[in-house]
Design a protein around this motif. Structure first.
Motif, PDB file in Angstrom:
ATOM      1  N   ASP A  27      38.146  31.071  44.510  1.00 13.39           N
ATOM      2  CA  ASP A  27      36.756  31.203  44.041  1.00 13.39           C
ATOM      3  C   ASP A  27      36.672  32.057  42.783  1.00 13.39           C
ATOM      4  O   ASP A  27      35.718  31.946  42.013  1.00 13.39           O
ATOM      5  CB  ASP A  27      35.863  31.808  45.135  1.00 13.39           C
ATOM      6  CG  ASP A  27      35.681  30.843  46.307  1.00 13.39           C
ATOM      7  OD1 ASP A  27      36.160  29.697  46.202  1.00 13.39           O
ATOM      8  OD2 ASP A  27      35.073  31.250  47.317  1.00 13.39           O
ATOM      9  N   ARG A  29      39.241  32.062  40.712  1.00 13.98           N
ATOM     10  CA  ARG A  29      40.301  31.428  39.921  1.00 13.98           C
ATOM     11  C   ARG A  29      41.597  32.246  39.948  1.00 13.98           C
ATOM     12  O   ARG A  29      42.306  32.367  38.963  1.00 13.98           O
ATOM     13  CB  ARG A  29      39.837  31.163  38.479  1.00 13.98           C
ATOM     14  CG  ARG A  29      38.625  30.218  38.383  1.00 13.98           C
ATOM     15  CD  ARG A  29      38.933  28.874  39.040  1.00 13.98           C
ATOM     16  NE  ARG A  29      37.869  27.892  38.909  1.00 13.98           N
ATOM     17  CZ  ARG A  29      37.082  27.508  39.920  1.00 13.98           C
ATOM     18  NH1 ARG A  29      37.231  28.025  41.130  1.00 13.98           N
ATOM     19  NH2 ARG A  29      36.164  26.577  39.732  1.00 13.98           N
ATOM     20  N   ALA A  67      43.494  32.958  36.315  1.00 10.73           N
ATOM     21  CA  ALA A  67      42.611  33.196  35.155  1.00 10.73           C
ATOM     22  C   ALA A  67      42.798  34.584  34.549  1.00 10.73           C
ATOM     23  O   ALA A  67      41.909  35.097  33.873  1.00 10.73           O
ATOM     24  CB  ALA A  67      41.153  32.999  35.574  1.00 10.73           C
ATOM     25  N   HIS A  69      43.431  38.773  34.292  1.00 13.00           N
ATOM     26  CA  HIS A  69      42.849  39.938  34.981  1.00 13.00           C
ATOM     27  C   HIS A  69      41.427  39.615  35.433  1.00 13.00           C
ATOM     28  O   HIS A  69      40.759  38.737  34.872  1.00 13.00           O
ATOM     29  CB  HIS A  69      42.853  41.152  34.047  1.00 13.00           C
ATOM     30  CG  HIS A  69      44.208  41.769  33.927  1.00 13.00           C
ATOM     31  ND1 HIS A  69      44.801  42.482  34.940  1.00 13.00           N
ATOM     32  CD2 HIS A  69      45.106  41.751  32.913  1.00 13.00           C
ATOM     33  CE1 HIS A  69      45.993  42.890  34.561  1.00 13.00           C
ATOM     34  NE2 HIS A  69      46.212  42.454  33.329  1.00 13.00           N
ATOM     35  N   LEU A  71      37.871  39.898  35.408  1.00 11.68           N
ATOM     36  CA  LEU A  71      36.895  40.388  34.410  1.00 11.68           C
ATOM     37  C   LEU A  71      35.691  41.066  35.072  1.00 11.68           C
ATOM     38  O   LEU A  71      35.063  41.934  34.469  1.00 11.68           O
ATOM     39  CB  LEU A  71      36.448  39.237  33.501  1.00 11.68           C
ATOM     40  CG  LEU A  71      37.560  38.675  32.595  1.00 11.68           C
ATOM     41  CD1 LEU A  71      37.077  37.418  31.870  1.00 11.68           C
ATOM     42  CD2 LEU A  71      38.025  39.725  31.588  1.00 11.68           C
ATOM     43  N   ARG A  72      35.368  40.687  36.305  1.00  8.10           N
ATOM     44  CA  ARG A  72      34.262  41.377  37.009  1.00  8.10           C
ATOM     45  C   ARG A  72      34.668  42.810  37.333  1.00  8.10           C
ATOM     46  O   ARG A  72      33.887  43.749  37.171  1.00  8.10           O
ATOM     47  CB  ARG A  72      33.915  40.645  38.309  1.00  8.10           C
ATOM     48  CG  ARG A  72      33.211  39.324  38.080  1.00  8.10           C
ATOM     49  CD  ARG A  72      32.667  38.778  39.412  1.00  8.10           C
ATOM     50  NE  ARG A  72      32.580  37.341  39.373  1.00  8.10           N
ATOM     51  CZ  ARG A  72      31.671  36.665  38.690  1.00  8.10           C
ATOM     52  NH1 ARG A  72      30.766  37.298  37.998  1.00  8.10           N
ATOM     53  NH2 ARG A  72      31.668  35.347  38.700  1.00  8.10           N
ATOM     54  N   ALA A 119      45.830  34.149  29.918  1.00  7.05           N
ATOM     55  CA  ALA A 119      46.068  35.582  29.702  1.00  7.05           C
ATOM     56  C   ALA A 119      47.152  36.105  30.655  1.00  7.05           C
ATOM     57  O   ALA A 119      48.284  35.648  30.606  1.00  7.05           O
ATOM     58  CB  ALA A 119      44.751  36.348  29.824  1.00  7.05           C
ATOM     59  N   ALA A 120      46.799  37.060  31.556  1.00  8.66           N
ATOM     60  CA  ALA A 120      47.817  37.596  32.463  1.00  8.66           C
ATOM     61  C   ALA A 120      48.362  36.502  33.387  1.00  8.66           C
ATOM     62  O   ALA A 120      49.466  36.640  33.927  1.00  8.66           O
ATOM     63  CB  ALA A 120      47.260  38.765  33.263  1.00  8.66           C
ATOM     64  N   THR A 152      49.789  42.887  26.724  1.00  3.63           N
ATOM     65  CA  THR A 152      50.787  42.857  27.797  1.00  3.63           C
ATOM     66  C   THR A 152      51.323  41.428  28.021  1.00  3.63           C
ATOM     67  O   THR A 152      52.541  41.277  28.176  1.00  3.63           O
ATOM     68  CB  THR A 152      50.245  43.502  29.091  1.00  3.63           C
ATOM     69  OG1 THR A 152      48.904  43.057  29.297  1.00  3.63           O
ATOM     70  CG2 THR A 152      50.234  45.014  28.980  1.00  3.63           C
TER      71      THR A 152
HETATM   72  C1  LIG Z   1      45.887  41.688  28.879  1.00  3.20           C
HETATM   73  C2  LIG Z   1      45.347  40.606  29.684  1.00  3.20           C
HETATM   74  C3  LIG Z   1      43.965  40.464  29.754  1.00  3.20           C
HETATM   75  C4  LIG Z   1      43.346  39.456  30.642  1.00  3.20           C
HETATM   76  O1  LIG Z   1      43.963  38.842  31.474  1.00  3.20           O
HETATM   77  S1  LIG Z   1      41.677  39.309  30.449  1.00  3.20           S
HETATM   78  C5  LIG Z   1      41.236  37.876  31.344  1.00  3.20           C
HETATM   79  C6  LIG Z   1      41.184  36.746  30.381  1.00  3.20           C
HETATM   80  N1  LIG Z   1      40.847  35.557  31.106  1.00  3.20           N
HETATM   81  C7  LIG Z   1      39.891  34.732  30.709  1.00  3.20           C
HETATM   82  O2  LIG Z   1      39.241  34.966  29.709  1.00  3.20           O
HETATM   83  C8  LIG Z   1      39.671  33.520  31.564  1.00  3.20           C
HETATM   84  C9  LIG Z   1      38.260  33.451  32.059  1.00  3.20           C
HETATM   85  N2  LIG Z   1      38.069  32.256  32.859  1.00  3.20           N
HETATM   86  C10 LIG Z   1      37.926  31.017  32.317  1.00  3.20           C
HETATM   87  O3  LIG Z   1      37.973  30.797  31.132  1.00  3.20           O
HETATM   88  C11 LIG Z   1      37.654  29.899  33.274  1.00  3.20           C
HETATM   89  O4  LIG Z   1      37.203  30.436  34.485  1.00  3.20           O
HETATM   90  C12 LIG Z   1      38.884  29.006  33.547  1.00  3.20           C
HETATM   91  C13 LIG Z   1      39.208  28.161  32.310  1.00  3.20           C
HETATM   92  C14 LIG Z   1      40.109  29.822  33.959  1.00  3.20           C
HETATM   93  C15 LIG Z   1      38.545  28.055  34.745  1.00  3.20           C
HETATM   94  O5  LIG Z   1      37.366  27.354  34.487  1.00  3.20           O
HETATM   95  P1  LIG Z   1      36.591  26.673  35.714  1.00  3.20           P
HETATM   96  O6  LIG Z   1      37.548  26.016  36.632  1.00  3.20           O
HETATM   97  O7  LIG Z   1      35.512  25.803  35.110  1.00  3.20           O
HETATM   98  O8  LIG Z   1      35.945  27.852  36.549  1.00  3.20           O
HETATM   99  P2  LIG Z   1      34.665  28.769  36.189  1.00  3.20           P
HETATM  100  O9  LIG Z   1      33.433  28.041  36.611  1.00  3.20           O
HETATM  101  O10 LIG Z   1      34.734  29.274  34.800  1.00  3.20           O
HETATM  102  O11 LIG Z   1      34.940  30.030  37.174  1.00  3.20           O
HETATM  103  C16 LIG Z   1      34.795  29.906  38.567  1.00  3.20           C
HETATM  104  C17 LIG Z   1      34.466  31.291  39.116  1.00  3.20           C
HETATM  105  O12 LIG Z   1      35.589  32.137  38.849  1.00  3.20           O
HETATM  106  C18 LIG Z   1      35.152  33.260  38.114  1.00  3.20           C
HETATM  107  N3  LIG Z   1      36.222  33.671  37.199  1.00  3.20           N
HETATM  108  C19 LIG Z   1      36.948  32.894  36.365  1.00  3.20           C
HETATM  109  N4  LIG Z   1      37.823  33.624  35.687  1.00  3.20           N
HETATM  110  C20 LIG Z   1      37.667  34.902  36.103  1.00  3.20           C
HETATM  111  C21 LIG Z   1      38.288  36.123  35.762  1.00  3.20           C
HETATM  112  N5  LIG Z   1      39.302  36.187  34.851  1.00  3.20           N
HETATM  113  N6  LIG Z   1      37.868  37.244  36.371  1.00  3.20           N
HETATM  114  C22 LIG Z   1      36.883  37.206  37.298  1.00  3.20           C
HETATM  115  N7  LIG Z   1      36.247  36.062  37.678  1.00  3.20           N
HETATM  116  C23 LIG Z   1      36.649  34.930  37.071  1.00  3.20           C
HETATM  117  C24 LIG Z   1      33.925  32.801  37.356  1.00  3.20           C
HETATM  118  O13 LIG Z   1      33.130  33.884  36.958  1.00  3.20           O
HETATM  119  C25 LIG Z   1      33.265  31.912  38.377  1.00  3.20           C
HETATM  120  O14 LIG Z   1      32.583  32.711  39.303  1.00  3.20           O
HETATM  121  P3  LIG Z   1      31.157  32.236  39.895  1.00  3.20           P
HETATM  122  O15 LIG Z   1      31.454  30.985  40.664  1.00  3.20           O
HETATM  123  O16 LIG Z   1      30.721  33.353  40.762  1.00  3.20           O
HETATM  124  O17 LIG Z   1      30.269  31.975  38.726  1.00  3.20           O
END
Ligand SMILES: C/C=C/C(=O)SCCNC(=O)CCNC(=O)[C@H](O)C(C)(C)COP(=O)(O)OP(=O)(O)OC[C@H]1O[C@@H](n2cnc3c(N)ncnc32)[C@H](O)[C@@H]1OP(=O)(O)O
Length: 267
Positions: A27, A29, A67, A69, A71-72, A119-120, A152
């Motif tokens: 949920d 991701r 997906a 780290h 983000l919430r 990302a991570a 990282t």
């Molecule tokens: C040094 C390293 C730094 C990092 O790692 S920073 C993190 C960077 N990551 C991102 O920017 C990715 C963010 N997520 C996305 O772009 C998309 O998601 C995806 C392409 C991975 C998947 O898209 P889809 O399958 O359409 O899902 P959805 O509707 O966007 O997300 C479903 C639920 O998952 C939550 N979610 C997605 N990614 C994250 C995350 N990285 N942290 C926390 N929650 C996340 C959303 O918010 C939502 O939640 P709800 O259903 O409640 O609206």
């Protein structure tokens, strides 16, 4: 099952020397919350101690591999300057520990990537020793889209692929297809989605059928020699090779080849 009630990480019983660990926060991701990183670290510690396991498959539940780290969680910790900094420091260190635990794990780790790895999450794929991806899988380091440079993930990415494709991913944040990921060496194999688990398990079983002693010695030597100057790398691997040649599995393997029979490895 919704996030919060299911275990963050599911571990399957070892079968034929292969165990699967599945990230289980679909949920969100499979984003790497502090708790998820803790579960991963603990899971890897257990696997390192289990002599039945020859190969680990790291998989993920739901449509997305990981997906990055959470983000919430990051947003929730930004309000307080000192506590926020302390939390981010702890989270980044824990993430680094998990990545290094994968490299240090005696057994090879294969990432099974069914969807997006960002990302991570992309860092996780780059860190695993091998990766099999579905044709629909995609990879990116989109930190720059949200005001972050994926520093990282750059550590793992720059070690897995050449500098120019790594930099392009890090500077543009653009999605890379599974085919492109294979071309740049981020994944080993790309297969139709319906065949992903079977293809990953076939690769895992193939390795698990080899001498676990040789495989584990080899994995450790591969990473150790990479950080050494050429002469020291050869010296290290020559010493490893000597130990390897003196081991029971080498005696059995060479004897089996010369005797035209199947080897029976000591486990
Ligand atoms: C040094 C390293 C730094 C990092 O790692 S920073 C993190 C960077 N990551 C991102 O920017 C990715 C963010 N997520 C996305 O772009 C998309 O998601 C995806 C392409 C991975 C998947 O898209 P889809 O399958 O359409 O899902 P959805 O509707 O966007 O997300 C479903 C639920 O998952 C939550 N979610 C997605 N990614 C994250 C995350 N990285 N942290 C926390 N929650 C996340 C959303 O918010 C939502 O939640 P709800 O259903 O409640 O609206």
């Amino acid at each position: 099952m919704p996030d919060g009630t299911a275990p963050l990480l599911q571990r399957q019983d070892c079968e034929g020397g292969v165990t699967r660990l599945t990230l289980n926060r679909p949920d969100s991701r499979n984003s790497l919350s502090f708790a998820m990183l803790g579960a991963l670290r603990h899971g890897l510690e257990e696997i390192a101690q289990d002599p039945r396991i020859c190969v680990l498959v790291l998989a993920a539940a739901g449509p997305v591999f990981c997906a990055g780290h959470d983000l919430r969680e990051i947003t929730a910790h930004r309000n307080d300057e000192d506590a926020g900094r302390a939390f981010f420091d702890a989270a980044m260190h824990r993430c680094a520990e998990v990545m290094q635990a994968i490299t240090a794990l005696p057994q090879p780790v294969i990432a099974e990537v069914q969807g997006v790895a960002t990302a991570a999450g992309c860092q996780l794929v780059a860190t695993c020793d091998l990766a099999v991806a579905s044709e629909a899988a995609r990879f990116c380091t989109p930190g720059v889209d949200i005001g972050l440079f994926c520093s990282t993930p750059a550590v793992a990415l720059s070690r897995a692929v050449a500098a120019k494709p790594a930099m392009e991913m890090l500077l543009t944040g653009a999605m890379v297809s599974a085919a492109e990921a294979q071309r740049i060496g981020l994944v080993n194999r790309v297969v139709p989605a319906a065949e992903l688990s079977e293809a990953t398990m076939a690769l895992a079983r193939h390795i698990a059928d080899r001498s676990a002693h040789a495989v584990q010695l080899g994995k450790a030597a591969f990473y150790r020699q990479r950080g050494l100057p050429l002469a020291e790398a050869y010296a290290h691997c020559a010493a490893v090779m000597t130990d390897n040649l003196m081991a029971t599995d080498a005696e059995e393997g060479i004897g089996a080849f010369l005797g035209k029979r199947k080897p029976v490895w000591g486990r």
